[in-house]
Design an enzyme around this catalytic site. Structure first.
Site, PDB file in Angstrom:
ATOM      1  N   ASN A  62      -5.982  12.396  -0.511  1.00 13.80           N
ATOM      2  CA  ASN A  62      -5.135  11.614   0.404  1.00 13.80           C
ATOM      3  C   ASN A  62      -6.064  10.853   1.346  1.00 13.80           C
ATOM      4  O   ASN A  62      -7.287  10.982   1.290  1.00 13.80           O
ATOM      5  CB  ASN A  62      -4.169  12.527   1.170  1.00 13.80           C
ATOM      6  CG  ASN A  62      -3.142  11.728   1.953  1.00 13.80           C
ATOM      7  OD1 ASN A  62      -2.564  10.778   1.445  1.00 13.80           O
ATOM      8  ND2 ASN A  62      -2.922  12.069   3.224  1.00 13.80           N
ATOM      9  N   ARG A 114       0.840  -1.197   0.000  1.00 11.05           N
ATOM     10  CA  ARG A 114       0.000   0.000   0.000  1.00 11.05           C
ATOM     11  C   ARG A 114       0.879   1.253   0.000  1.00 11.05           C
ATOM     12  O   ARG A 114       2.090   1.166   0.128  1.00 11.05           O
ATOM     13  CB  ARG A 114      -0.927   0.003   1.225  1.00 11.05           C
ATOM     14  CG  ARG A 114      -0.154  -0.236   2.517  1.00 11.05           C
ATOM     15  CD  ARG A 114      -0.690   0.464   3.698  1.00 11.05           C
ATOM     16  NE  ARG A 114      -0.682   1.892   3.557  1.00 11.05           N
ATOM     17  CZ  ARG A 114       0.404   2.656   3.723  1.00 11.05           C
ATOM     18  NH1 ARG A 114       1.592   2.136   3.986  1.00 11.05           N
ATOM     19  NH2 ARG A 114       0.329   3.971   3.591  1.00 11.05           N
ATOM     20  N   GLY A 115       0.197   2.418  -0.086  1.00 11.40           N
ATOM     21  CA  GLY A 115       0.927   3.677  -0.211  1.00 11.40           C
ATOM     22  C   GLY A 115       1.130   3.931  -1.696  1.00 11.40           C
ATOM     23  O   GLY A 115       1.555   3.035  -2.445  1.00 11.40           O
ATOM     24  N   ASP A 145      -2.207  10.876  -2.819  1.00 19.97           N
ATOM     25  CA  ASP A 145      -2.439   9.849  -3.837  1.00 19.97           C
ATOM     26  C   ASP A 145      -2.657  10.411  -5.233  1.00 19.97           C
ATOM     27  O   ASP A 145      -2.439   9.714  -6.231  1.00 19.97           O
ATOM     28  CB  ASP A 145      -3.632   8.980  -3.435  1.00 19.97           C
ATOM     29  CG  ASP A 145      -3.241   8.108  -2.252  1.00 19.97           C
ATOM     30  OD1 ASP A 145      -3.177   8.641  -1.126  1.00 19.97           O
ATOM     31  OD2 ASP A 145      -2.930   6.927  -2.477  1.00 19.97           O
ATOM     32  N   GLN A 176      -3.279   2.839   9.626  1.00 21.50           N
ATOM     33  CA  GLN A 176      -1.924   2.956   9.054  1.00 21.50           C
ATOM     34  C   GLN A 176      -1.022   3.830   9.936  1.00 21.50           C
ATOM     35  O   GLN A 176       0.187   3.631   9.975  1.00 21.50           O
ATOM     36  CB  GLN A 176      -1.986   3.564   7.637  1.00 21.50           C
ATOM     37  CG  GLN A 176      -2.588   2.652   6.586  1.00 21.50           C
ATOM     38  CD  GLN A 176      -4.075   2.885   6.409  1.00 21.50           C
ATOM     39  OE1 GLN A 176      -4.773   3.301   7.335  1.00 21.50           O
ATOM     40  NE2 GLN A 176      -4.585   2.605   5.232  1.00 21.50           N
TER      41      GLN A 176
HETATM   42  O1  MRU Z   1      -4.903   3.216   1.653  1.00 23.14           O
HETATM   43  P1  MRU Z   1      -3.429   3.477   1.726  1.00 23.14           P
HETATM   44  O2  MRU Z   1      -2.812   2.992   2.986  1.00 23.14           O
HETATM   45  O3  MRU Z   1      -2.700   2.997   0.501  1.00 23.14           O
HETATM   46  O4  MRU Z   1      -3.336   5.066   1.724  1.00 23.14           O
HETATM   47  C1  MRU Z   1      -2.089   5.678   1.691  1.00 23.14           C
HETATM   48  C2  MRU Z   1      -2.151   7.147   1.798  1.00 23.14           C
HETATM   49  O5  MRU Z   1      -3.197   7.751   1.820  1.00 23.14           O
HETATM   50  C3  MRU Z   1      -0.838   7.862   1.789  1.00 23.14           C
HETATM   51  O6  MRU Z   1      -0.915   9.045   2.532  1.00 23.14           O
HETATM   52  C4  MRU Z   1      -0.473   8.205   0.342  1.00 23.14           C
HETATM   53  O7  MRU Z   1      -0.554   7.076  -0.464  1.00 23.14           O
HETATM   54  C5  MRU Z   1       0.880   8.777   0.242  1.00 23.14           C
HETATM   55  S1  MRU Z   1       2.098   7.562   0.554  1.00 23.14           S
HETATM   56  C6  MRU Z   1       3.617   8.208   0.336  1.00 23.14           C
END
Ligand code: MRU
Length: 348
Positions: free
Chosen positions: A252, A51-52, A242, A201
């Site tokens: 985000n 993820r991320g 994102d 997270q």
């Molecule tokens: O659902 P996730 O855990 O993938 O969401 C991640 C985020 O919202 C982060 O803040 C974003 O991807 C930036 S990661 C460098």
């Protein structure tokens, strides 16, 4: 490309699979999983094992290479049909982070450019391209973190949301990169970490990463951010993102827009960190960004021993929200710090 033990995704030594840290199990268990085909890659991305935004882009890039290797036909047309099918599946695994479709498109462009080359050569080219995407992410995060350090003074305290560290990228991270790079350089920063419901997270990943790096870390529930800001406990809010629209509206993790409203109210600057490739000028405003909706059971059941609400209760579970550009103090990328009014159509 030299992989490091804590890169969240990397290729196995023989190049036949992706090795990834299963982020759903952290911080209690550090387990590495192997992803060998498009189905396993999509499952890992959908379930947030990987993820991320930048990290899923890197995973997708290696994924295209892995899928290309598995295709056995010598017929070029059949090869490209199969690869396009896999690419479509991987790009569609999650909709909001543009990094995913960006990485798949870049890999497929490379494949098309080298369409006439012998199969083995084409596959080596795809491996090298995926490694470039990975290597560029490491460098991009380091450079944006250097820019981030120009916004901070030793001893400063920041509030952060979700996880935008090494687990979400490679090595430094975006929103957490400044803190992690700063720690390496001997700065003493303090981080307040939103737990980030529903998938935690912040609690599970950010507090784990920051405390491992020796950064003073205080975990709070999401609804404590107003208290923390009102007491003057933080100098800034640092988040990743994102997708950024041409006008600076930014998607985000769900809850970021609420933090931005609070930050404006209390006069706390809010900085968004991202690679320049996260800016998607095909989206004119935040209204054009698709928001992923996830299963309501994540709110009621995940990470609880027993369900915390009756089974019959409906849940609304958007994974992201859009922070309007006017609530963002600046967007920090590897190309520099951008202040409003944002016009990324001009910059691209
Ligand atoms: O659902 P996730 O855990 O993938 O969401 C991640 C985020 O919202 C982060 O803040 C974003 O991807 C930036 S990661 C460098």
């Amino acid at each position: 490309m030299k992989y490091e033990k804590n890169d969240p995704v990397r290729l196995t030594a023989d190049g036949t699979a992706i090795e990834a840290i299963d982020q759903t199990l952290l911080p209690n268990r550090s387990k590495t999983i192997r992803l060998r085909n498009a189905e396993e890659i999509c499952e890992a991305i959908k379930k947030l094992r990987v993820r991320g935004a930048p990290c899923i882009g890197i995973c997708a890039a290696y994924g295209i290479y892995i899928c290309a290797r598995r295709i056995t036909t010598d017929n070029s047309e059949e090869f490209f049909n199969e690869l396009s099918l896999a690419a479509g599946k991987i790009a569609g695994a999650r909709p909001t982070a543009v990094n995913l479709s960006w990485a798949v498109s870049r890999m497929m462009r490379k494949a098309e450019e080298n369409r006439t080359r012998p199969r083995e050569e084409l596959i080596s080219i795809l491996k090298a391209e995926a490694e470039s995407i990975h290597g560029e992410d490491i460098e991009t995060c380091r450079v944006m973190s250097e820019f981030g350090l120009t916004l901070m003074r030793d001893g400063d305290s920041v509030l952060t949301h979700c996880n935008a560290g090494a687990l979400a990228t490679s090595r430094y991270g975006t929103g957490l990169g400044t803190l992690l790079l700063g720690a390496e350089k001997g700065y003493r920063f303090h981080a307040y970490v939103d737990e980030t419901r529903p998938l935690l997270q912040g609690a599970r990943l950010t507090s784990y990463e920051l405390s491992n790096a020796g950064i003073e870390t205080t975990l709070i529930c999401d609804n404590m951010a107003s208290y923390v800001m009102s007491k003057g406990l933080v100098n800034a809010v640092f988040v990743g993102c994102d997708r950024v629209a041409a006008n600076g509206d930014t998607a985000n993790k769900i809850g970021t827009s609420g933090l931005a409203v609070l930050a404006k109210h209390y006069g706390v600057p809010l900085y968004v960190f991202c690679p320049f490739s996260t800016i998607d000028t095909d989206c004119k405003t935040g209204d054009d960004i698709e928001i992923e909706m996830r299963d309501g059971d994540e709110i009621k059941k995940m990470y609880f021993e027993k369900p915390i609400a009756p089974d019959s209760v409906e849940c609304l579970n958007p994974a992201f929200d859009v922070t309007p550009a006017e609530l963002i103090t600046a967007i920090v990328t590897e190309r520099g710090i951008f202040y409003p009014p944002f016009d990324f159509e001009e910059e691209k």
